[in-house]
Design an enzyme around this catalytic site. Structure first.
Site, mmCIF file in Angstrom:
data_model
loop_
_atom_site.group_PDB
_atom_site.id
_atom_site.type_symbol
_atom_site.label_atom_id
_atom_site.label_comp_id
_atom_site.label_asym_id
_atom_site.label_seq_id
_atom_site.Cartn_x
_atom_site.Cartn_y
_atom_site.Cartn_z
ATOM 1 C CG ASP A 33 11.209 -3.351 -4.677
ATOM 2 O OD1 ASP A 33 10.865 -2.210 -5.024
ATOM 3 O OD2 ASP A 33 12.060 -3.562 -3.787
ATOM 4 C CD GLU A 61 10.320 1.755 -9.517
ATOM 5 O OE1 GLU A 61 9.558 1.582 -8.557
ATOM 6 O OE2 GLU A 61 11.429 1.169 -9.632
ATOM 7 C CG ASP A 101 13.689 2.508 -1.325
ATOM 8 O OD1 ASP A 101 12.836 1.703 -0.909
ATOM 9 O OD2 ASP A 101 14.550 2.209 -2.167
#
Length: 796
Positions: A415, A418, A481
């Site tokens: 995950d 970024e 998400d």
């Protein structure tokens, strides 16, 4: 970014200079170097007090031409850089024809007239694909001192632009401003987790900008007939990549930037997650696993999300002892039930973790210019960032993962990656702006290598959120998400199709949506979509995604479509091999498969799953779906109904169905087992033949089974009223079913052809082990419409 103020003026504070002509051209070993002043030179005085651009042109591979424009060449070269794979024996040819120089790379050529106003013309198959003409090559300086190199490539009438990573904005990028800049923005914004400076068009070419930092695109949004891209740098390098088909463009692009690895077969099964902030422990996990088994829903992977670790301590790679006191035993018990295990991780080290002090002391964390460790409180309190440019830090991080793999963990959900700061200093001196996007490449590569070493060749798989160019080498990626409604489901599909046109072969998404809780209607439709994606995971944020939490029908839909996916594994794994071999994604935008059908060029609510299956997810609560059918007679896989194209269809589907169509003339292998993704796919396979025309022939490659690498090859052909299927390398019995109007009497040996008698449509022939040929005699002289019987939720 935009530099102009309309057509005539520059924006306030911007000074731009563009190549005006060729002052001198040099040819050296297949490389063309052009020196371009930014004004017309008519006397010697014009050579003073004015910039001169250096434009280098070459070819790294057949069908690919590179262009590098440089203003000032004295800047220090600071990484990182994309790792490109060139053809070592390939050499371009430069041919002079009067004042015209032509650099050729196979069918693609670059032409420049050294006596005409500036223009770089990219030509293939006798036509100009695009040009960098007036204002097409240059630089701009803003009043804050920033220096931008830019290029503009012409768009033809009706030319459409796709790609640039996983973008949830409209599928066709014309009219958009796009910044290639990693961001954690969800699926409902213009920001993107996966930014790729590569686009392709429906005119037969693609363009890759070889810059890992921020690339700013204006796609018909500044000069409406052009694609502009710019970087804040002294040079700009890009590659024009010829197809002519979209598949060929992707093949050449992924040959340059890296092909996807082939994920293990087990990863194609159903993944079930704890969800994110829900309350769970081992009993919760066991309840979920038992619940799936009791409801006859095959489960392949169980995923533990963030709170397998203690709060405030991510990532310390340590199971929360209060919640999971016996992790090794728990994992062993789960694996004894045939499950693989996935764990959530990220590249951050929270201050509360004991690892923080260790990593700080060893210099493993990214630092600011003054030597302080970079920290903030977003996500985890006081968290820092692992510096993967430091080999020692990379080894330290992988040691933690190897320990988890030794416990029985099979894969990691990588995950984040970024929100990478730019006010920092990297161990290897990398440029912070270039590292912002590139960090995810180092992160995912590091984890993928650990799994490759720990699990063996072909067994590594990630569930990654962030990526940039080249990230396709480390599958699988998921869409991030999203909310839990039909609109979010549609925007997720747009992102996945966009990513597929950016070189990524495998993609998934959170079935049911992440934020919020889906209605039963949304959940059931998302389950269909999710299980007709390359990879399938049930995952949410604050609520569980076990199907019985929605209704009994949700259980049935999940069961039936999971089992359908397992039956399709011989077909899906062949599509996966195509992704690894040629960069063709498993989930394909319609334009990729039907580039000559203009109606397919804008479609973003349906897709092709592999070569031959059209999927149109349902995005409405009442089951209404509008979708487009390309030319030919297509067959519903679930009902056997024939659909004739080209044309639009409006249908109503219950939750046990959706538009799922077999391509005309296709032969789709259905496996003999639906209990899991791993089994002997070619043993007992049923070949479903759909609307094969007279004179048509199909070669079907069916992978023998997981890890084998071998395949059974079936050759199906029709001559008049006779359909013949020949097998080579079939490891066991196989079957043939000609579906719908094509269904004939089948016999299992060539000798019985003379005595074969017509029988009822839909007859299924079993070929015994060792049989190499089956012959079918059609019961009618031509194909006609026929109403077929239904054989359950996914056929016979």
């Amino acid at each position: 970014m935009k530099f102009t103020d309309g057509y005539w003026l520059m924006r306030e504070g911007v000074q731009a200079s563009y190549a005006a002509e060729v002052a001198e051209a040099r040819v050296d070993d297949g490389r063309l170097t052009l020196y371009a002043p930014v004004r017309r030179v008519t006397d010697r005085g014009h050579t003073l007090n004015s910039p001169l651009l250096t434009v280098e042109c070459w070819s790294p591979a057949e069908g690919v031409i590179g262009v590098r424009t440089t203003h000032h060449a004295g800047a220090a070269e600071r990484g990182p850089d994309f790792a490109l794979r060139t053809e070592p024996d390939h050499t371009a040819e430069v041919t002079p024809r009067g004042s015209v120089l032509e650099l050729s790379a196979g069918e693609l050529s670059l032409r420049v007239d050294t006596e005409a106003p500036w223009s770089l013309d990219f030509i293939a198959e006798g036509r100009t694909l695009t040009s960098a003409s007036a204002r097409g090559t240059g630089f701009a300086v803003t009043d804050d001192g920033a220096h931008h190199c830019l290029a503009q490539l012409d768009l033809g009438v009706g030319e459409l632009v796709y790609g640039l990573g996983e973008r949830f904005t409209p599928f066709v990028k014309n009219g958009q401003t796009v910044d290639i800049w990693q961001a954690d923005g969800g699926t409902a914004s213009e920001q993107a987790y996966k930014n790729v400076p590569f686009h392709l068009t429906n005119r037969g070419y693609g363009v890759f900008v070889n810059h890992p930092g921020k690339v700013s695109y204006e796609i018909g949004s500044e000069a409406v007939g052009r694609v502009q891209f710019s970087v804040e740098d002294q040079s700009l390098e890009y590659f024009v990549i010829h197809g002519p088909t979209p598949k060929e463009i992707l093949a050449r692009y992924t040959a340059l930037t890296g092909r996807p690895a082939l994920p293990p077969a087990w990863s194609f099964g159903l993944w079930l997650s704890t969800s994110f902030t829900t309350s769970y422990d081992e009993e919760t996990v066991n309840r979920f696993v038992r619940g799936m088994a009791e409801r006859d829903i095959p489960l392949g992977v169980f995923h533990f999300d963030c709170f397998w670790m203690r709060e405030y301590q991510w990532c310390d790679f340590t199971w929360d002892p209060d919640v999971f006191p016996d992790p090794e035993g728990m994992l062993r018990r789960l694996k004894d039930q045939g499950l693989r295990i996935s764990l959530w991780i990220n590249p951050y080290i929270a201050q509360k973790s004991a690892l923080f002090a260790e990593a700080k002391r060893q210099g493993y964390l990214v630092r600011r210019a003054n030597g302080d460790v970079w920290q903030w409180d977003l996500w985890q309190a006081g968290m820092a960032l692992v510096d993967f440019t430091n080999p020692a830090a990379r080894e330290w991080y992988t040691d933690k993962l190897r320990a988890l793999a030794a416990q029985g963990v099979d894969c990691f959900k990588t995950d984040f990656g970024e929100r990478i700061p730019t006010d920092v200093v990297w161990h290897d001196g990398s440029d912070p702006e270039r590292m912002h996007n590139y960090y995810t490449q180092l992160y995912n590569e590091t984890v993928f290598e650990v799994l490759s070493q720990a699990r063996g060749a072909g067994e590594a798989v990630l569930f990654a959120r962030s990526a940039t160019a080249g990230g396709q080498q480390f599958p699988v990626h998921w869409g991030g998400d999203c909310e839990s409604h039909f609109g979010a489901m549609a925007e997720s599909l747009r992102g996945g199709l966009s990513l597929g046109l950016s070189g990524f072969g495998f993609w998934s998404h959170d079935i049911g949506g992440f934020e919020g809780t889906p209605t039963p209607e949304v959940f059931k439709r998302w389950v269909q979509f999710g299980l007709l994606s390359s990879h399938s995971r049930l995952h949410g944020s604050k609520s569980y995604r076990v199907p019985w939490d929605y209704d009994d029908e949700a259980v049935a839909v999940t069961r039936d479509f999971t089992r359908l996916k397992h039956r399709l594994m011989p077909y899906l794994f062949r599509a996966a091999e195509q992704a690894a071999e040629a960069g063709t994604p498993v989930m394909r935008a319609m334009v990729l498969e039907f580039p000559d059908d203009p109606a397919c060029h804008t479609l973003d609510r349906q897709y092709m799953l592999g070569d031959d299956v059209l999927v149109a997810p349902v995005f409405s609560p009442d089951g209404t779906v509008d979708y487009y059918v390309p030319d030919g007679t297509w067959t519903h896989l679930l009902s056997g109904e024939e659909v004739r194209g080209p044309g639009w269809r409006r249908e109503h589907h219950g939750f046990d169905s959706l538009p799922l169509l077999a391509r005309p003339g296709s032969v789709i292998p259905f496996g003999a087992s639906d209990d899991g993704a791993e089994y002997a796919w070619a043993d007992g396979v049923t070949l479903r033949v759909h609307a094969l025309t007279d004179g048509g022939s199909v070669v079907t490659r069916v992978p023998v089974g997981p890890g084998s690498g071998d395949a059974a090859v079936f050759r199906t052909r029709r001559e008049g009223d006779v359909v013949t299927v020949e097998a080579e390398g079939a490891p066991g019995p196989w079957k043939v079913l000609l579906v719908g109007a094509t269904e004939p009497d089948l016999t299992d040996s060539p000798e019985s052809l003379l005595s074969a008698q017509p029988v009822e449509l839909g007859t299924l022939l079993s070929a015994s082990t060792g049989t190499r040929q089956a012959i079918a005699v059609l019961t009618r002289s031509s194909y006609g419409s026929h109403t077929r019987r239904s054989h359950g939720p996914y056929g016979r």
